[in-house]
Design a protein around this motif. Sequence first.
Motif, mmCIF file in Angstrom:
data_model
loop_
_atom_site.group_PDB
_atom_site.id
_atom_site.type_symbol
_atom_site.label_atom_id
_atom_site.label_comp_id
_atom_site.label_asym_id
_atom_site.label_seq_id
_atom_site.Cartn_x
_atom_site.Cartn_y
_atom_site.Cartn_z
ATOM 1 N N VAL A 1 44.309 26.087 41.895
ATOM 2 C CA VAL A 1 45.191 26.046 40.725
ATOM 3 C C VAL A 1 44.644 26.897 39.577
ATOM 4 C CG1 VAL A 1 44.157 23.966 39.720
ATOM 5 C CG2 VAL A 1 46.567 24.482 39.279
ATOM 6 N N ILE A 2 43.342 27.175 39.601
ATOM 7 C CA ILE A 2 42.711 27.974 38.541
ATOM 8 C C ILE A 2 42.781 29.478 38.794
ATOM 9 C CG2 ILE A 2 41.135 26.218 37.659
ATOM 10 C CD1 ILE A 2 39.027 27.245 39.623
ATOM 11 N N ASP A 3 43.216 29.901 39.973
ATOM 12 C CA ASP A 3 43.153 31.319 40.330
ATOM 13 C C ASP A 3 43.914 32.207 39.352
ATOM 14 O OD1 ASP A 3 41.666 30.554 42.485
ATOM 15 O OD2 ASP A 3 43.159 31.072 44.010
ATOM 16 N N GLU A 4 45.003 31.697 38.781
ATOM 17 C CA GLU A 4 45.835 32.502 37.889
ATOM 18 C C GLU A 4 45.100 32.927 36.620
ATOM 19 O OE1 GLU A 4 49.797 31.381 36.829
ATOM 20 O OE2 GLU A 4 50.162 30.434 38.771
ATOM 21 N N LEU A 5 43.992 32.275 36.294
ATOM 22 C CA LEU A 5 43.239 32.678 35.105
ATOM 23 C C LEU A 5 42.708 34.106 35.225
ATOM 24 C CD1 LEU A 5 41.222 29.409 34.363
ATOM 25 C CD2 LEU A 5 43.036 30.383 32.942
ATOM 26 N N ALA A 6 42.537 34.587 36.437
ATOM 27 C CA ALA A 6 42.012 35.938 36.658
ATOM 28 C C ALA A 6 43.082 37.015 36.546
ATOM 29 C CB ALA A 6 41.336 36.020 38.026
ATOM 30 N N ASP A 7 44.346 36.621 36.441
ATOM 31 C CA ASP A 7 45.466 37.562 36.445
ATOM 32 C C ASP A 7 46.086 37.641 35.049
ATOM 33 O OD1 ASP A 7 47.779 39.016 36.771
ATOM 34 O OD2 ASP A 7 48.683 37.644 38.229
ATOM 35 N N PRO A 8 45.973 38.802 34.361
ATOM 36 C CA PRO A 8 46.486 38.895 32.992
ATOM 37 C C PRO A 8 47.991 38.725 32.880
ATOM 38 C CG PRO A 8 45.813 41.059 33.797
ATOM 39 C CD PRO A 8 45.331 40.051 34.793
ATOM 40 N N GLU A 9 48.711 38.901 33.998
ATOM 41 C CA GLU A 9 50.172 38.783 33.968
ATOM 42 C C GLU A 9 50.662 37.414 34.422
ATOM 43 O OE1 GLU A 9 51.809 41.198 32.591
ATOM 44 O OE2 GLU A 9 49.929 42.323 32.431
ATOM 45 N N SER A 10 49.769 36.499 34.750
ATOM 46 C CA SER A 10 50.178 35.204 35.297
ATOM 47 C C SER A 10 50.822 34.329 34.227
ATOM 48 C CB SER A 10 48.970 34.477 35.893
ATOM 49 O OG SER A 10 48.076 34.053 34.860
ATOM 50 N N LEU A 11 51.612 33.384 34.692
ATOM 51 C CA LEU A 11 52.246 32.434 33.781
ATOM 52 C C LEU A 11 51.206 31.596 33.052
ATOM 53 C CD1 LEU A 11 54.842 31.185 32.649
ATOM 54 C CD2 LEU A 11 54.848 29.630 34.638
ATOM 55 N N LEU A 12 50.105 31.275 33.725
ATOM 56 C CA LEU A 12 49.066 30.483 33.087
ATOM 57 C C LEU A 12 48.433 31.239 31.918
ATOM 58 C CD1 LEU A 12 47.218 28.044 32.863
ATOM 59 C CD2 LEU A 12 45.885 28.915 34.806
ATOM 60 N N ILE A 13 48.112 32.516 32.118
ATOM 61 C CA ILE A 13 47.542 33.308 31.024
ATOM 62 C C ILE A 13 48.560 33.507 29.901
ATOM 63 C CG2 ILE A 13 46.818 35.651 30.427
ATOM 64 C CD1 ILE A 13 44.512 34.042 31.450
ATOM 65 N N GLN A 14 49.809 33.720 30.262
ATOM 66 C CA GLN A 14 50.860 33.831 29.237
ATOM 67 C C GLN A 14 50.964 32.546 28.427
ATOM 68 O OE1 GLN A 14 54.632 35.316 30.774
ATOM 69 N NE2 GLN A 14 53.538 36.472 32.337
ATOM 70 N N THR A 15 50.896 31.412 29.094
ATOM 71 C CA THR A 15 50.979 30.124 28.408
ATOM 72 C C THR A 15 49.802 29.930 27.455
ATOM 73 O OG1 THR A 15 52.169 29.165 30.289
ATOM 74 C CG2 THR A 15 51.125 27.629 28.771
ATOM 75 N N LEU A 16 48.639 30.391 27.889
ATOM 76 C CA LEU A 16 47.437 30.245 27.066
ATOM 77 C C LEU A 16 47.450 31.156 25.844
ATOM 78 C CD1 LEU A 16 44.720 29.957 29.831
ATOM 79 C CD2 LEU A 16 44.738 28.548 27.760
ATOM 80 N N LEU A 17 47.837 32.411 26.024
ATOM 81 C CA LEU A 17 47.555 33.437 25.017
ATOM 82 C C LEU A 17 48.761 33.922 24.238
ATOM 83 C CD1 LEU A 17 44.965 35.619 26.985
ATOM 84 C CD2 LEU A 17 44.591 33.545 25.633
ATOM 85 N N ASP A 18 49.973 33.702 24.745
ATOM 86 C CA ASP A 18 51.155 34.232 24.039
ATOM 87 C C ASP A 18 51.677 33.263 22.979
ATOM 88 O OD1 ASP A 18 50.952 36.445 25.590
ATOM 89 O OD2 ASP A 18 52.665 35.980 26.888
#
Length: 262
Positions: A245-262
Motif C-alpha cells: 500500500v506504500i508503493d505509491e509514495l515512490a511515484d510523483p504522479e500517484s494519487l497518494l502523492i497528490q493527496t499528500l502534496l496538492d
Amino acid sequence: MHDDLSLAYANADFIPDAGSFPPRWAAEAGAFRAALGDRARLGVAYGPAPRQTFDLFLPEGAVAGLMVFVHGGYWMAFDPSVWSHLAAGALARDWAVAMPGYTLAPEGRIHQMTDEVEAAIGAAAAIVDGPIVVTGHSAGGHLSARMACTDRRADWGDRLARVVPISPLADLNPLRQTGMNAKLALDAAEAERESPALLAKRGDVDCTVWVGGQERPSFLWQARTLSEAWACPWHVAPGRHHFDVIDELADPESLLIQTLLD
C-alpha cells in the motif's frame, strides 16, 4: 477472558511471499540513497539516544516544503534506512523528505515514541522551510495521526498542513489483546491517551486516511474508525495489501502523492 486478537493483526501471514518484502525494501532504499549522493543527509541527531536520528532527503531545486514519513513495524521493528526509496515521489515534486527513527519497544513506550517523532519533525523543520505534511505506515500511521491531535503543542505545529495516515493503528485497545503486548506493555491508560481515534483532531489540519483494499479486516476497521472519529475522508486503495500500500509514495504522479502534496 478476552479473546486473543493476535491473528487479526497478523499481516505477513496473509500476504503471499511476505518474507521477500523487507530485503527488497532495504535493497531499493540503499540504491536510492547511493544515487542521491550529497542530497541525502543520513543519521541527523535530534536527541542523545541511538535511535533518535532522522534521514533527510533534499530535492535538486528550491524546496516546496517538508514531507515526513514515519516507518511502521508495530513500534518494534525497522529503522529509517529501509524506506529511503519512498521519498522519490515527493522529491520529484520538490519537497524535502524526513524519515525519523524512534526508540522501539520494549525499550520505548508508545507515548515516548510520539514525543520522539514530534521532536524529530521539529529538528527537520529547523532545516527545511515551508509547509509540513506528515504521513506514516501502520505503527507509523498511528504516529503520524498523533501529530494532528489537539494535545500536541509542537513549536512547528502552525506549519502542519496535512496528515495522511496509511493503514494506521488508530484505536490501540485491541492490541492489548495480542501477543505483541508482551513487548508493547500497553495498559488501559496509555491506550486511551495514545489512540488518535479517541482524541480530537486539530481543526486547522487536513486529514485523509489511506488503507489497502486487500488488508486484514482489522486494518480496514481501524482506518474507517479514524475517518469517522475525525469526520475526514478515507481512501481504500484497490488491490493493495499491507505491504504494498506504500508503493505509491515512490511515484510523483500517484494519487497518494497528490493527496499528500496538492
